[in-house]
Design a protein around this motif. Structure first.
Motif, PDB file in Angstrom:
ATOM      1  N   ALA A   2     -11.102 -25.104   2.763  1.00  0.00           N
ATOM      2  CA  ALA A   2     -11.130 -23.942   1.882  1.00  0.00           C
ATOM      3  C   ALA A   2     -10.271 -22.817   2.455  1.00  0.00           C
ATOM      4  CB  ALA A   2     -12.563 -23.471   1.710  1.00  0.00           C
ATOM      5  N   LEU A   3      -9.633 -22.094   1.542  1.00  0.00           N
ATOM      6  CA  LEU A   3      -8.817 -20.958   1.961  1.00  0.00           C
ATOM      7  C   LEU A   3      -9.699 -19.743   2.202  1.00  0.00           C
ATOM      8  CD1 LEU A   3      -5.835 -21.299  -0.511  1.00  0.00           C
ATOM      9  CD2 LEU A   3      -5.881 -21.895   1.896  1.00  0.00           C
ATOM     10  N   ASP A   4      -9.381 -18.955   3.222  1.00  0.00           N
ATOM     11  CA  ASP A   4     -10.124 -17.746   3.552  1.00  0.00           C
ATOM     12  C   ASP A   4      -9.393 -16.535   2.960  1.00  0.00           C
ATOM     13  OD1 ASP A   4     -11.636 -15.717   4.623  1.00  0.00           O
ATOM     14  OD2 ASP A   4     -10.885 -15.985   6.660  1.00  0.00           O
ATOM     15  N   PHE A   5     -10.019 -15.920   1.974  1.00  0.00           N
ATOM     16  CA  PHE A   5      -9.412 -14.755   1.328  1.00  0.00           C
ATOM     17  C   PHE A   5     -10.087 -13.448   1.763  1.00  0.00           C
ATOM     18  CE2 PHE A   5      -8.039 -18.082  -1.619  1.00  0.00           C
ATOM     19  CZ  PHE A   5      -6.696 -17.767  -1.715  1.00  0.00           C
ATOM     20  N   SER A   6     -10.808 -13.483   2.871  1.00  0.00           N
ATOM     21  CA  SER A   6     -11.542 -12.287   3.299  1.00  0.00           C
ATOM     22  C   SER A   6     -10.608 -11.133   3.674  1.00  0.00           C
ATOM     23  CB  SER A   6     -12.466 -12.619   4.468  1.00  0.00           C
ATOM     24  OG  SER A   6     -11.708 -13.057   5.587  1.00  0.00           O
ATOM     25  N   LEU A   7      -9.386 -11.429   4.106  1.00  0.00           N
ATOM     26  CA  LEU A   7      -8.441 -10.377   4.486  1.00  0.00           C
ATOM     27  C   LEU A   7      -7.554  -9.937   3.326  1.00  0.00           C
ATOM     28  CD1 LEU A   7      -7.249 -11.705   7.975  1.00  0.00           C
ATOM     29  CD2 LEU A   7      -8.973  -9.954   7.494  1.00  0.00           C
ATOM     30  N   TYR A   8      -7.612 -10.686   2.222  1.00  0.00           N
ATOM     31  CA  TYR A   8      -6.788 -10.401   1.052  1.00  0.00           C
ATOM     32  C   TYR A   8      -7.278  -9.114   0.378  1.00  0.00           C
ATOM     33  CZ  TYR A   8      -4.332 -11.243  -3.336  1.00  0.00           C
ATOM     34  OH  TYR A   8      -3.524 -11.125  -4.421  1.00  0.00           O
ATOM     35  N   ASP A   9      -6.357  -8.231  -0.007  1.00  0.00           N
ATOM     36  CA  ASP A   9      -6.710  -6.950  -0.612  1.00  0.00           C
ATOM     37  C   ASP A   9      -6.104  -6.867  -2.012  1.00  0.00           C
ATOM     38  OD1 ASP A   9      -7.047  -4.237  -1.322  1.00  0.00           O
ATOM     39  OD2 ASP A   9      -6.941  -3.637   0.790  1.00  0.00           O
ATOM     40  N   LYS A  10      -6.960  -6.838  -3.025  1.00  0.00           N
ATOM     41  CA  LYS A  10      -6.500  -6.821  -4.417  1.00  0.00           C
ATOM     42  C   LYS A  10      -5.668  -5.582  -4.747  1.00  0.00           C
ATOM     43  CE  LYS A  10      -8.886  -8.657  -7.735  1.00  0.00           C
ATOM     44  NZ  LYS A  10      -8.197  -9.854  -8.113  1.00  0.00           N
ATOM     45  N   VAL A  11      -5.821  -4.509  -3.993  1.00  0.00           N
ATOM     46  CA  VAL A  11      -5.025  -3.294  -4.232  1.00  0.00           C
ATOM     47  C   VAL A  11      -3.540  -3.612  -4.119  1.00  0.00           C
ATOM     48  CG1 VAL A  11      -4.468  -0.999  -3.316  1.00  0.00           C
ATOM     49  CG2 VAL A  11      -6.846  -1.726  -3.496  1.00  0.00           C
ATOM     50  N   PHE A  12      -3.196  -4.528  -3.232  1.00  0.00           N
ATOM     51  CA  PHE A  12      -1.791  -4.855  -2.997  1.00  0.00           C
ATOM     52  C   PHE A  12      -1.259  -5.952  -3.917  1.00  0.00           C
ATOM     53  CE2 PHE A  12      -3.180  -3.296   1.292  1.00  0.00           C
ATOM     54  CZ  PHE A  12      -2.592  -2.055   1.156  1.00  0.00           C
ATOM     55  N   GLU A  13      -2.036  -6.369  -4.902  1.00  0.00           N
ATOM     56  CA  GLU A  13      -1.531  -7.317  -5.892  1.00  0.00           C
ATOM     57  C   GLU A  13      -0.432  -6.690  -6.739  1.00  0.00           C
ATOM     58  OE1 GLU A  13      -4.753  -8.756  -8.275  1.00  0.00           O
ATOM     59  OE2 GLU A  13      -5.292 -10.278  -6.801  1.00  0.00           O
ATOM     60  N   ASN A  14      -0.493  -5.381  -6.881  1.00  0.00           N
ATOM     61  CA  ASN A  14       0.508  -4.659  -7.656  1.00  0.00           C
ATOM     62  C   ASN A  14       1.792  -4.517  -6.843  1.00  0.00           C
ATOM     63  OD1 ASN A  14       1.847  -1.898  -8.236  1.00  0.00           O
ATOM     64  ND2 ASN A  14       0.718  -2.369 -10.115  1.00  0.00           N
ATOM     65  N   LYS A  51      -1.655   7.434  -6.540  1.00  0.00           N
ATOM     66  CA  LYS A  51      -3.027   7.915  -6.711  1.00  0.00           C
ATOM     67  C   LYS A  51      -4.023   6.819  -6.346  1.00  0.00           C
ATOM     68  CE  LYS A  51      -4.778  11.520  -8.130  1.00  0.00           C
ATOM     69  NZ  LYS A  51      -5.040  12.633  -7.208  1.00  0.00           N
ATOM     70  N   THR A  52      -3.739   5.598  -6.738  1.00  0.00           N
ATOM     71  CA  THR A  52      -4.621   4.474  -6.400  1.00  0.00           C
ATOM     72  C   THR A  52      -4.707   4.295  -4.888  1.00  0.00           C
ATOM     73  OG1 THR A  52      -4.132   3.342  -8.480  1.00  0.00           O
ATOM     74  CG2 THR A  52      -4.978   1.987  -6.671  1.00  0.00           C
ATOM     75  N   LYS A  55      -6.764   7.140  -3.425  1.00  0.00           N
ATOM     76  CA  LYS A  55      -8.201   6.961  -3.678  1.00  0.00           C
ATOM     77  C   LYS A  55      -8.818   5.952  -2.710  1.00  0.00           C
ATOM     78  CE  LYS A  55      -8.468   8.076  -8.584  1.00  0.00           C
ATOM     79  NZ  LYS A  55      -8.670   7.530  -9.939  1.00  0.00           N
ATOM     80  N   GLU A  56      -8.063   4.921  -2.368  1.00  0.00           N
ATOM     81  CA  GLU A  56      -8.536   3.901  -1.432  1.00  0.00           C
ATOM     82  C   GLU A  56      -8.546   4.417   0.012  1.00  0.00           C
ATOM     83  OE1 GLU A  56      -9.756   0.785  -1.917  1.00  0.00           O
ATOM     84  OE2 GLU A  56      -9.653   1.131  -4.070  1.00  0.00           O
ATOM     85  N   GLY A  57      -7.889   5.543   0.236  1.00  0.00           N
ATOM     86  CA  GLY A  57      -7.792   6.080   1.589  1.00  0.00           C
ATOM     87  C   GLY A  57      -6.686   5.441   2.404  1.00  0.00           C
ATOM     88  N   TYR A  58      -5.742   4.773   1.719  1.00  0.00           N
ATOM     89  CA  TYR A  58      -4.655   4.063   2.396  1.00  0.00           C
ATOM     90  C   TYR A  58      -3.467   4.970   2.712  1.00  0.00           C
ATOM     91  CZ  TYR A  58      -7.026  -0.340   1.285  1.00  0.00           C
ATOM     92  OH  TYR A  58      -7.932  -1.367   1.207  1.00  0.00           O
ATOM     93  N   ILE A  59      -3.358   6.072   1.977  1.00  0.00           N
ATOM     94  CA  ILE A  59      -2.282   7.037   2.239  1.00  0.00           C
ATOM     95  C   ILE A  59      -2.859   8.446   2.217  1.00  0.00           C
ATOM     96  CG2 ILE A  59      -0.452   5.564   1.284  1.00  0.00           C
ATOM     97  CD1 ILE A  59      -0.466   7.396  -1.215  1.00  0.00           C
ATOM     98  N   SER A  60      -2.155   9.361   2.870  1.00  0.00           N
ATOM     99  CA  SER A  60      -2.511  10.775   2.798  1.00  0.00           C
ATOM    100  C   SER A  60      -1.352  11.519   2.148  1.00  0.00           C
ATOM    101  CB  SER A  60      -2.822  11.339   4.184  1.00  0.00           C
ATOM    102  OG  SER A  60      -1.678  11.269   5.005  1.00  0.00           O
TER     103      SER A  60
END
Length: 100
Positions: A2-14, A51-52, A55-60
């Motif tokens: 099985a593939l481990d997607f625990s580190l995958y972040d849906k925010v970066f799908e865009n 803005k997204t 909101k996630e706290g990934y940028i300031s």
């Protein structure tokens, strides 16, 4: 296996958010106009994706004036750096899994 997607972040799908974080990982900070020009996107598209990430706290966001003109600069946060690196690791693992 099985593939481990625990580190995958849906925010970066865009694509735009992935590109923004790539730019901010390679640079200490970047201003709105330069990001718009580099990524070749519209004001609205860039603003909504920034803005997204904010909101996630990934940028300031840092607002100031340069020669009486407003200037908005963006920086990656430590949380954003970790999330982006984890996301890249997840993608690398997915690719490696495909070639086993």
């Amino acid at each position: 296996m099985a593939l481990d997607f625990s580190l995958y972040d849906k925010v970066f799908e865009n694509r735009i958010r992935l590109q923004i974080m790539s730019v901010l990982m390679a640079n200490d900070s970047y201003d709105f106009s330069s990001l718009k020009e580099t990524l070749e996107v519209t004001d609205g598209n860039l603003a909504s994706n920034l803005k997204t990430l904010e909101k996630e706290g990934y940028i300031s966001v840092e607002k100031s004036f340069v020669d009486r003109k407003p200037n908005t600069r963006y920086k990656r946060t430590e949380k954003g750096r970790e999330a982006f690196e984890n996301h890249l690791t997840a993608l690398e693992n997915l690719i490696k899994q495909q070639y086993k």
